[in-house]
Design an enzyme around this catalytic site. Sequence first.
Site, short mmCIF file in Angstrom:
data_model
loop_
_atom_site.label_atom_id
_atom_site.label_comp_id
_atom_site.label_asym_id
_atom_site.label_seq_id
_atom_site.Cartn_x
_atom_site.Cartn_y
_atom_site.Cartn_z
CD1 TRP A 253 -2.00 -2.24 1.92
CD2 TRP A 253 -2.90 -1.41 0.04
NE1 TRP A 253 -2.96 -3.13 1.48
CE2 TRP A 253 -3.51 -2.64 0.35
CE3 TRP A 253 -3.30 -0.71 -1.10
CZ2 TRP A 253 -4.52 -3.19 -0.46
CZ3 TRP A 253 -4.30 -1.26 -1.90
CH2 TRP A 253 -4.89 -2.48 -1.58
CG ASP B 88 -2.95 4.09 4.33
OD1 ASP B 88 -3.95 3.92 5.05
OD2 ASP B 88 -2.73 3.42 3.29
CE LYS C 285 -7.98 -2.15 5.62
NZ LYS C 285 -8.11 -3.35 4.90
N1 PMP Z 1 -4.02 1.24 2.71
C1 PMP Z 1 -4.02 0.15 3.51
C2 PMP Z 1 -3.09 0.11 4.68
C3 PMP Z 1 -4.90 -0.90 3.24
O1 PMP Z 1 -4.91 -1.97 4.04
C4 PMP Z 1 -5.77 -0.81 2.13
C5 PMP Z 1 -6.78 -1.88 1.80
N2 PMP Z 1 -6.69 -3.06 2.39
C6 PMP Z 1 -5.71 0.33 1.32
C7 PMP Z 1 -4.83 1.33 1.64
C8 PMP Z 1 -6.60 0.48 0.12
O2 PMP Z 1 -7.86 0.76 0.54
P1 PMP Z 1 -9.09 0.93 -0.46
O3 PMP Z 1 -9.30 -0.43 -1.07
O4 PMP Z 1 -10.19 1.37 0.44
O5 PMP Z 1 -8.71 1.93 -1.47
#
Ligand code: PMP
Length: 360
Positions: free
Chosen positions: A102, A172, A196
Amino acid sequence: MTQQIYNFSAGPATLPLSVFQKVQNELLNYQNTGMSVMELSHRGTAFTEIISAASSLLRKLMHIPDNYKILFYPGGASMHFALVPMNFATNKIAAYADTGLWSYKAIQEAKKSIQVQTITSSRENNYNYIPQIVKENIIDKADYLHITTNNTIYGTQYKELPNVGNTPLIADMSSDILSKEYDVSKFGMIYAGAQKNLGPSGLSICIIREDLLELCPVNIPSIFNYRTIAENQSLYNTPPTFAIYVCKLVLEWLKVQGGVQAIEKINKEKAALLYGFLDNAALFKATIPLPFRSMMNVPFTTGNEKLDELFIQEATANGLMQLKGHRTVGGMRASIYNAMSIDGVKKLIALMQNFEMQNK
Ligand code: PMP
């Protein structure tokens, strides 16, 4: 009787049962309006009460100082990978810590519009640790430093926030928001996908220091401009009203649990039980070294792909769902967010014990 299910998914993740029950009870008639919450006007009293209650609950639960704005944003955390540089990279350069897929994706998105200094990376070790950030190495002109507080896929988590001096810290916090106490005043901005610890997917939450909002350029599309959304109390356009409503219920649930401090204690207990078992197990082992282990996502393996597969099958048959590790890591991963009970963790441990006996 139907079998009790425990959902260990990394997200969309399990939410408290009492929240689902409340949603079910008032789905057709929200507080005597005769309408479902889904059909309420986003500018009407009933919904504005929902969004302001959600906002003030979040402020209280996270002790968010008054000089921070809370935004409910349509779209997931990935959207902020693009929006953060668009809004805050005045000098067109920012530092990023590369601690997982991520973070890496955030870097790739930022590179489309600005220069990125990858200040540190654990990519060459398949992201199995959190590398140090040396403040002196942050480039002088950097508009911010971006980190991912908890790396959902690999199961690593910062135990201490990096010292960034005057550089705004942008995080994030998708997979550990509200799971433990964070000092919000240490951040310039926090963002998190809801799916989450907050509610349904497709909604994200941003917490932004007011002075940073002044930096948002006027020449970017309004819907992508954090200042526009802040000035309109997240009602610039029609927000994801149902998701915000569920989020409010989750925050109410958390308040009843005793707030973040109380849930952190329970989360520590769950993680200690699970890692404690894994560290002493004959067959299973945790994949992340002790100092970097996440309290939210616990990856583990038997070291044998066939046995891992068999275990996942057995777990599923026993109502312990979605334990398969991310495709880039393999093995298993138990996500034990706020809504996962200690009972669920104990059931998982009991199943592993049983599996070890059968596969000696
Ligand atoms: N950042 C983190 C730390 C994540 O765990 C996730 C999704 N699991 C995301 C970003 C992406 O999130 P989204 O699918 O809501 O765009």
